[in-house]
Structure formats: C-alpha cells, structure tokens
Scaffold this motif. Structure first.
Motif, mmCIF file in Angstrom:
data_model
loop_
_atom_site.group_PDB
_atom_site.id
_atom_site.type_symbol
_atom_site.label_atom_id
_atom_site.label_comp_id
_atom_site.label_asym_id
_atom_site.label_seq_id
_atom_site.Cartn_x
_atom_site.Cartn_y
_atom_site.Cartn_z
ATOM 1 N N PHE A 168 -1.898 14.045 -4.826
ATOM 2 C CA PHE A 168 -2.901 14.315 -5.845
ATOM 3 C C PHE A 168 -3.789 13.094 -6.017
ATOM 4 O O PHE A 168 -3.372 11.954 -5.780
ATOM 5 N N LEU A 169 -5.010 13.323 -6.485
ATOM 6 C CA LEU A 169 -5.937 12.216 -6.694
ATOM 7 C C LEU A 169 -5.415 11.217 -7.735
ATOM 8 O O LEU A 169 -5.637 10.012 -7.625
ATOM 9 N N SER A 170 -4.726 11.722 -8.746
ATOM 10 C CA SER A 170 -4.252 10.843 -9.818
ATOM 11 C C SER A 170 -3.196 9.844 -9.338
ATOM 12 O O SER A 170 -2.917 8.859 -10.021
ATOM 13 N N VAL A 171 -2.618 10.079 -8.157
ATOM 14 C CA VAL A 171 -1.652 9.123 -7.606
ATOM 15 C C VAL A 171 -2.329 7.774 -7.361
ATOM 16 O O VAL A 171 -1.687 6.723 -7.406
ATOM 17 N N ALA A 214 -11.042 3.586 -7.320
ATOM 18 C CA ALA A 214 -9.761 3.916 -6.686
ATOM 19 C C ALA A 214 -9.656 5.409 -6.411
ATOM 20 O O ALA A 214 -9.241 5.835 -5.325
ATOM 21 N N VAL A 215 -10.059 6.241 -7.394
ATOM 22 C CA VAL A 215 -9.997 7.687 -7.195
ATOM 23 C C VAL A 215 -11.020 8.115 -6.135
ATOM 24 O O VAL A 215 -10.751 9.002 -5.315
ATOM 25 N N GLN A 216 -12.173 7.454 -6.145
ATOM 26 C CA GLN A 216 -13.184 7.748 -5.117
ATOM 27 C C GLN A 216 -12.619 7.487 -3.723
ATOM 28 O O GLN A 216 -12.782 8.295 -2.805
ATOM 29 N N MET A 217 -11.988 6.355 -3.566
ATOM 30 C CA MET A 217 -11.413 5.994 -2.261
ATOM 31 C C MET A 217 -10.306 6.981 -1.881
ATOM 32 O O MET A 217 -10.167 7.369 -0.717
ATOM 33 N N MET A 218 -9.499 7.388 -2.849
ATOM 34 C CA MET A 218 -8.434 8.370 -2.598
ATOM 35 C C MET A 218 -9.036 9.671 -2.079
ATOM 36 O O MET A 218 -8.498 10.287 -1.142
ATOM 37 N N GLU A 253 -11.967 10.031 -0.546
ATOM 38 C CA GLU A 253 -12.578 9.842 0.782
ATOM 39 C C GLU A 253 -11.515 9.799 1.880
ATOM 40 O O GLU A 253 -11.704 10.357 2.965
ATOM 41 N N LEU A 254 -10.401 9.144 1.618
ATOM 42 C CA LEU A 254 -9.342 9.032 2.628
ATOM 43 C C LEU A 254 -8.537 10.321 2.759
ATOM 44 O O LEU A 254 -8.050 10.650 3.852
ATOM 45 N N GLY A 255 -8.403 11.025 1.648
ATOM 46 C CA GLY A 255 -7.546 12.206 1.613
ATOM 47 C C GLY A 255 -6.179 11.841 1.049
ATOM 48 O O GLY A 255 -5.517 10.941 1.586
ATOM 49 N N PRO A 256 -5.745 12.492 -0.034
ATOM 50 C CA PRO A 256 -4.467 12.146 -0.649
ATOM 51 C C PRO A 256 -3.291 12.212 0.331
ATOM 52 O O PRO A 256 -2.370 11.390 0.249
ATOM 53 N N GLU A 257 -3.307 13.168 1.252
ATOM 54 C CA GLU A 257 -2.198 13.299 2.201
ATOM 55 C C GLU A 257 -2.070 12.053 3.066
ATOM 56 O O GLU A 257 -0.967 11.587 3.350
ATOM 57 N N GLN A 258 -3.239 11.499 3.512
ATOM 58 C CA GLN A 258 -3.226 10.298 4.340
ATOM 59 C C GLN A 258 -2.645 9.101 3.578
ATOM 60 O O GLN A 258 -1.841 8.326 4.109
ATOM 61 N N VAL A 259 -3.034 8.960 2.314
ATOM 62 C CA VAL A 259 -2.569 7.828 1.509
ATOM 63 C C VAL A 259 -1.068 7.926 1.237
ATOM 64 O O VAL A 259 -0.337 6.940 1.345
ATOM 65 N N VAL A 260 -0.612 9.131 0.906
ATOM 66 C CA VAL A 260 0.810 9.324 0.627
ATOM 67 C C VAL A 260 1.644 9.046 1.879
ATOM 68 O O VAL A 260 2.707 8.410 1.813
ATOM 69 N N GLU A 261 1.173 9.482 3.026
ATOM 70 C CA GLU A 261 1.886 9.238 4.274
ATOM 71 C C GLU A 261 1.957 7.746 4.578
ATOM 72 O O GLU A 261 2.982 7.231 5.034
ATOM 73 N N TYR A 262 0.872 7.036 4.310
ATOM 74 C CA TYR A 262 0.845 5.597 4.535
ATOM 75 C C TYR A 262 1.827 4.889 3.599
ATOM 76 O O TYR A 262 2.518 3.936 3.990
ATOM 77 N N ALA A 263 1.913 5.362 2.345
ATOM 78 C CA ALA A 263 2.846 4.778 1.380
ATOM 79 C C ALA A 263 4.291 4.942 1.855
ATOM 80 O O ALA A 263 5.122 4.042 1.693
ATOM 81 N N LYS A 264 4.600 6.077 2.452
ATOM 82 C CA LYS A 264 5.956 6.291 2.969
ATOM 83 C C LYS A 264 6.267 5.325 4.109
ATOM 84 O O LYS A 264 7.396 4.848 4.247
ATOM 85 N N ARG A 265 5.262 5.044 4.921
ATOM 86 C CA ARG A 265 5.468 4.075 5.996
ATOM 87 C C ARG A 265 5.749 2.681 5.447
ATOM 88 O O ARG A 265 6.399 1.860 6.104
ATOM 89 N N MET A 266 5.280 2.415 4.235
ATOM 90 C CA MET A 266 5.493 1.103 3.627
ATOM 91 C C MET A 266 6.798 1.019 2.846
ATOM 92 O O MET A 266 7.097 -0.030 2.260
ATOM 93 N N GLY A 267 7.554 2.121 2.811
ATOM 94 C CA GLY A 267 8.878 2.022 2.211
ATOM 95 C C GLY A 267 9.185 2.996 1.100
ATOM 96 O O GLY A 267 10.281 2.944 0.522
ATOM 97 N N PHE A 268 8.268 3.891 0.763
ATOM 98 C CA PHE A 268 8.517 4.832 -0.323
ATOM 99 C C PHE A 268 9.330 6.018 0.178
ATOM 100 O O PHE A 268 8.914 6.727 1.095
ATOM 101 N N ALA A 269 10.475 6.233 -0.447
ATOM 102 C CA ALA A 269 11.283 7.405 -0.135
ATOM 103 C C ALA A 269 11.154 8.468 -1.213
ATOM 104 O O ALA A 269 11.493 9.629 -0.999
#
Length: 599
Positions: A554-557, A526-530, A532-548
């Motif tokens: 950070f990688l630990s996310v 999971a951390v490896q994938m984080m 490779e994708l970039g934490p900023e990309q993952v966090v932005e995607y999470a917001k699109r799914m409903g996170f306010a």
C-alpha cells in the motif's frame, strides 16, 4: 553320654542341617528371583549422567546454565582430600575396609526393622550409589535385596577410588545441585578442589538430609551437622581435636548463588529456543553442551543500563505513583522484623532494591534495607515535586537506587525510584558479521518474558523511508533527482475518500531533491516516490533487506504504516554501513557436546 542326650544331639543336628538348607535355599531362591531383574552394572563403564549445559559470551564468560540436575562431572583428583575424608567419615567410616556392606550396621538395622516393623537406613556409600543410580527410594524388602545384589556387583567390578568418585558426582546436595563440584560452586563459589576443612565438613553434613540441613534452609542445623562430621573425622584419625575445635568455632560462610539472574535473559531465552529446536530438550537440559554465543558482555551491560535509565527518566515525568505497600498494614508487626527476599543478595551501588521507610521529614527520608540504614536527601526525591511527608509515611515500602555503601558503618545513601510502567527494547548488531552483540527485550524479564526486540510488532513510521529511497537509488534515481512536494491525492477504492498524505508541518516545499526529502522526512515526496516505483517493488526490496513480516503493498507503507520487529528493522539498517550486503543475524557461533566435539 546318656542315650537321650545322643538322640537330642542327633535330632538337633538334623534340624540344624534342615534349617541351614532351608535358609540356603531361600537365599538362593531370592537371588535367583532378583538376579535376572537387575540393571547392567557395566553401564557405569560409560558413566554419563545429566550435566549442565553452559552458555558462554564471546569473551568466554558463562552467562547462563540449563539443567534438570545441576551437575559437573569431575575426576577423583579434582576433589579436595579433606572433602573425600569428610564424606567417607560421615557416610561410611568403614568404606575402605568392607566389601560393600557393613555387617554390624546391617545386623543392627535388621533387628530394628523387625522390632519396629519399619525399614531403617544403614547404607554404605556403595549401597547409596547403587540406589541412586539404579533403584528407587521406596523402603521395601524387594528394593533392599536388589540394592545388596547391586552393591556386591559394583564392589567386585570397581575400585574404592572409582566408587567414591562416582558417588561424589552423583549425590544430591540440595537446591538442584548434584555432585560435589556443582555444590561447591553454589555454596562457596569455588571448585571442589579448593575447599578447606570448614567447607568440606559443611558439604559432607548436607548429604544426609539436603532439604533440611542446607545452610540456606537452616543455618543452626547445618552447623550442628558440620560438628557431627568433624567429630567423625576426629574419631577416624583424619583430623586432630584441635583442628576440629577451630572449625566448630568458625561461623559458617556461604555465597548464595541460587537463582542468579543472567545479564542477558532475553538473549539467552532466544538461544534456549534455538537449542531446543535444533537439538531437543533432552540434549539441552541433560547433555552438558557448551554453547558459544556472540554476546558482548560490556555492551550488554551498557544496553541494560541505557534501557533501565531511559525508562526511569520517562516514568518520573509522570510523577510519583505512591509506595509499593505499607508493611505495617500488610505483612509485618514492626519495621525491624520485616524481611524482603531481595535483601539476601549483596548490596552494591547502582542496585534498585525495595526499602522500608523509618522516618520522614521535609528534606530527608530515612529507610531500612536489610542490615543497612540509609537516607535519601532532598535531591534524591526532588523529581516528585513534593515534600516527603506529602507522599510517604513510616512503614511504606519504596524502590530506591543505591548510590554509596559503607559496609563498616552499615549505612548507605540512595535516591527514590519507582518501577516504570512503560517498556522498551534494544538490539545491537555488528554490521560486518551479523552477530547480535546485545539484546534487551523489556524492563525486567521476571516482570514480562515477552521479548519486544524480536516478538513485538510495531509501526515503522519514518524508519521505512531510507528503505524506500534505497529502492529508488537501486532503480536508477540519484540523490539529486527532483520530487515535487505539493498537494496530491490518490484513489482509495469505491465509496472511499481519496488518500491525501500530508507533511508533518502541513506545508509544501515544491520541487525538492531526493536527498532533501529524506533528510527532512517529507511525507508527500515519499508517497510520490512509492507510487512511481510501485508498492510491490518497494515491498519486495524491503524483504531482500531482511523483513520477514508481512508488508502490504500500500502507498501508506511509505510513511511506515506497516508493522515489523526491532530485529528486522535493525537487520535492514545494517545493510547500509555494510556496503549493501545483508547478513543473517546470528547468536550462536558453535555448539560442543560434553566431550568437546563440535556438533
């Protein structure tokens, strides 16, 4: 006639004329002085007092009400004839014949006022209506004069039927209930047009002093006042002596609906905040809104039970903490005289209610619960892993769960419980619509109004991993893409030890598929994938799914180090069964004003 008699007669006539003119001038002056300061009676043409706002579940069931004055405005035809007769007989026997004031009553009262230097009441229904609608309750001559002037205006403009209807919708019946409809529902759990003679006479008797003559406050005084109303109805020819006698010998039966808890207190509090924010407090508490929500009643009941049962099971693992108190040592002189507020409500199977221990043996606990006597057998307290005398004694107040109730023998059986220390939350969302069907924000709303379903920030843990891998799939990865599960480290910044994630089993599996990494909840992939994708990309995607909530990049996310609410993570997970479509969670479907217009 002798001349001196003629002179006396003339002088007396002149004095009488002067006195008459003086009185007329005084009255005219008073009327002139106060007439311009009176409210506009025409406001009653659009009579719109503050009424109850009702919140409905999806099936149309009322789940809660908001009001400063609990009132439901009804028409003349919706008031039971017996209730109309009881109110007129007890409050104003000459209502249908006088012109707003009762001259005999008024004369007697004026004499009493002057002799005792106090202002007594002799108000007719119309006078009471004028006072309740437009004036204060101050006992002053100024208020009395204004009341009379308003009374004449009301009588001139409206029919007796209209005046009585206004009065019946305005008068206070105690405990925040205004008007006959709200009072009927509170005292008898029925509409005003369904009341019988016994119920109508009881309601009419409350009007004089609702704070003292309510059956919830003083049953004996309420019964005495009901007898008075029956006597007045008999004197005025509304009922026969036989009918009055039958009701006098009938015990008072009421249904206490004060303070009934909502099945979804956390849900309706969210609705209340939404309504107040969008429509204002005045409209919410006085506007008589009809609020239709998404709440599923059966699902909410199941959610309540699931949270309650789960917390009790968890709490029992830690053993019995002891009784709530011993009533013989704190409040009561004997077990027989002790009363608990929760005993006023009907007892049904499944209820969690305090009970007082009356005797204890190795295999059984006997207790008193209001008018019931009950027992808890050994299976009911086996979870304590002790014999009953080891942890209980006579007079202890404990929490029990009612299993069975015998209303004929006034006995019941129960199991021993205790209020859990831990809290929990639950939320159910319909995937295809975003409707919130059930919400539980804690064990008990009265104990804690903090809504853990929407307010509590909790670490996500491995719940975040599906969102991480969803981002990967959206960026071109597939379920069979390979990730290497091996020791790895990442720089954490100057003078900081390197970040070295570990798997929960402290082992490494080497090359694994993305699917397996998710299924087995492997941390290192999971951390490896984080990374490779970039934490900023993952966090932005999470917001699109409903996170306010604020998710740090950070990688630990990837392992759920960030915090979020239950509502946000549930909304995000609803995206998966909804084929990638995110819907904003909703609670309110429509809001209508008192006239039925959608606003």
């Amino acid at each position: 006639l002798p001349r001196y008699l003629i002179r006396i007669t003339r002088r007396g006539g002149i004095i009488a004329i002067f006195v008459g003119v003086a009185i007329l001038g005084t009255v005219s002056g008073v009327l002139f002085a106060f007439a311009g300061d009176l409210p506009q009676i025409t406001a009653l043409d659009d009579y719109a007092p503050s009424v109850i706002t009702r919140v409905y579940a999806a099936n149309g069931e009322v789940v809660t009400e908001f009001a400063t004055q609990r009132r439901v405005v009804i028409a003349y035809e919706d008031i039971a004839p017996r209730l109309r007769e009881a109110i007129v007989a007890s409050e104003d026997g000459g209502f249908n014949s006088h012109f707003g004031i009762s001259i005999p009553r008024l004369a007697i009262t004026i004499v009493r006022d002057i002799m005792n230097q106090r202002l007594y009441g002799a108000s007719t229904i119309t006078q009471q209506l004028a006072r309740n609608l437009f004036l204060t309750l101050d006992k002053t001559w100024e208020r009395k004069i204004k009341e009379l002037l308003l009374t004449f205006q009301i009588e001139k403009r409206y029919t007796k039927r209209e005046i009585l209807t206004l009065y019946c919708n305005q008068v206070l019946f105690g405990h925040g209930a205004f008007g006959v409809e709200a009072a009927s529902r509170m005292y008898f759990d029925k509409s005003a047009d369904e009341l019988d003679l016994a119920e109508a006479s009881l309601l009419a008797g409350i009007i004089q002093l609702p704070a003292r003559q309510s059956p919830f406050v003083n049953l004996e005084l309420a019964s005495s006042r009901r007898s008075y109303v029956l006597g007045r109805m008999e004197d005025d020819g509304y009922i026969t002596a036989e009918e009055a006698a039958i009701v006098r010998n009938t015990p008072i039966e009421v249904t206490d609906r004060r303070g009934e808890a909502s099945i979804a207190p956390y849900f309706v509090e969210e609705v209340r905040q939404h309504l107040e924010s969008n429509y204002g407090a005045k409209q919410l508490y006085e506007g008589g809104l009809s609020v239709h929500t998404t709440l599923d009643v059966s699902l909410q009941h199941a959610a309540n039970e699931a949270v309650r049962a789960g917390l009790h099971r968890l709490d029992k693992r830690r053993g019995f903490r002891g009784p709530i108190e011993n009533v013989l040592e704190t409040t009561a002189t004997s077990i027989e005289v002790y009363e608990n507020p929760q005993w006023r409500r009907p007892t049904t199977p499944g209820d969690h209610v305090p009970a007082v221990v009356t005797s204890v043996s190795e295999n059984q606990i006997d207790f008193r619960l209001g008018r019931y006597s009950g027992t808890i057998d050994q299976d009911g307290f086996r979870w304590t892993r002790k014999s009953a005398p080891q942890f209980l004694k006579v007079g202890d107040l404990v929490l029990v769960e009612v299993l069975t109730v015998n209303n004929d023998a006034l006995t019941l059986s129960a199991t021993l419980e205790q209020e859990p220390v831990a809290e929990a939350a639950l939320i159910a969302i319909e995937n295809r619509t975003g409707r919130i069907l059930a919400m539980v924000g804690g064990y008990n709303f009265e104990r804690s109004k903090f809504n853990r379903a929407v307010q509590a920030q909790r670490q996500l843990g491995s719940l975040f991993k599906p969102l991480l891998y969803a981002t990967a799939i959206d960026r071109g990865y597939t379920p069979t893409s390979i990730i290497v599960d091996e020791p790895i480290s990442f720089p954490a910044g100057p003078d900081q030890p390197e970040y070295e994630p570990r798997n929960y089993d402290l082992e490494f599996e080497g090359p694994v598929t993305l699917r397996h990494a998710l299924e087995d909840s492997r941390n290192i992939p999971a951390v490896q994938m984080m990374a490779e994708l970039g934490p900023e990309q993952v966090v932005e995607y999470a917001k699109r799914m409903g996170f306010a909530s604020n998710l740090p990049p950070f990688l630990s996310v990837a392992l759920g180090a960030a915090e979020s609410t239950l509502l946000e993570i549930t909304t995000a997970y609803a995206v998966f069964p909804n084929q990638g479509v995110r819907l904003e969670p909703i609670q309110v479907l429509r809001v209508m004003d008192r006239d039925g217009n959608t606003i």
